[in-house]
Design an enzyme around this catalytic site. Sequence first.
Site, PDB file in Angstrom:
ATOM      1  CG  LEU A  19      -1.926  -0.951   1.361  1.00 51.54           C
ATOM      2  CD1 LEU A  19      -2.736  -0.886   2.603  1.00 51.54           C
ATOM      3  CD2 LEU A  19      -2.965  -1.010   0.245  1.00 51.54           C
ATOM      4  CG  ASP A  20       0.675   4.302  -3.033  1.00 54.30           C
ATOM      5  OD1 ASP A  20       1.509   3.409  -3.477  1.00 54.30           O
ATOM      6  OD2 ASP A  20      -0.150   4.712  -3.829  1.00 54.30           O
ATOM      7  CD  GLN A  21       5.388   7.806   3.430  1.00 53.55           C
ATOM      8  OE1 GLN A  21       6.152   7.789   2.589  1.00 53.55           O
ATOM      9  NE2 GLN A  21       5.666   8.313   4.649  1.00 53.55           N
ATOM     10  CB  THR A  34      -2.943   4.029   0.595  1.00 52.25           C
ATOM     11  OG1 THR A  34      -2.670   4.929  -0.763  1.00 52.25           O
ATOM     12  CG2 THR A  34      -4.175   3.399   0.349  1.00 52.25           C
TER      13      THR A  34
END
Length: 314
Positions: free
Chosen positions: A137-139, A141
């Site tokens: 997961l993106d930082q 998100t």
Amino acid sequence: MSYYEPLVYIVPPEDEGMLLKTILQNRLMVSRKLLSRLKLTEEGITVNGERKYINVKVAAGDRVEVRMEKEESDDILPQDLPLNILHEDEHLLIVAKDAGIIVHPTHGHYTNTIANAVVHHWRESGISCRFRPVHRLDQETSGVLAIAKTPYVHQQISEQMIRHEVKKEYMAFVWGTVEGPQGTINEPIDRDPEQPHVRMVRPDGYPAVTHFELDRQYAEAALVRLRLETGRTHQIRVHMKHLGHPLLGDKMYTLPCYEESPAVREIAGLLERQALHAYKLGFIHPGTREWVEYQAPLPADLAALQARLQENSK
């Protein structure tokens, strides 16, 4: 040498005479890569308690066992950090990731990650496992994150992802009025040649498919639910911008028409990240062979955003 609990297969009559290799690959679904690794382990593959070559034939009633050595992430510093555990068993750890924290240590960023928190949790619990996130997961998100406890579990879920059998569903707050109750964005994605860290829709890019459904339309924005078929970097953010509805709070993937609006700037000021939440993850559990789903509730910052949008829409 210590091992995880073995995978066990009792050979049924219909598998009489089958090669052990076939049992491992077609019944226990062991990948070729993992099989090669197991063959180097002293007690990795046994039949009725005895180590066997994989080209032998099995008989009905034989007990086939696969053992994997226990591992630890010695290169990850344990840290006593908050960890929101949604589920844990001998195969998996499922956590709800907060926005602002990265999943795995990277160059120049060795601490304050999900990995540091998980390694600490496992050591405090007496669990020997290597940190193996099944996905990323993106930082910025938030949402559900699955972490495998053994190479076999990681392999099993990864192959489900390759076959597009894993259900990954997101909630996103996007700008503008979304036309239609649902739709599919089928647009290839690749790097922006002028900004390599940025992605964009490109005809020569990699296939990317995002399904979306309008959940609630507000005055300035909308809440949409999204399901991914592919897992390209920044896929939802790129696709929604391409559709003309960039995510609230997304500074990388936005449009001038939204940057210039005072109302938009006021609402965006409530956020320190893009309004994206991975709220549901579903797959076939490698241990039970049953379908499981895990959900993470909307975090406080997005719940507050939703309340403001509802108030502004009255």
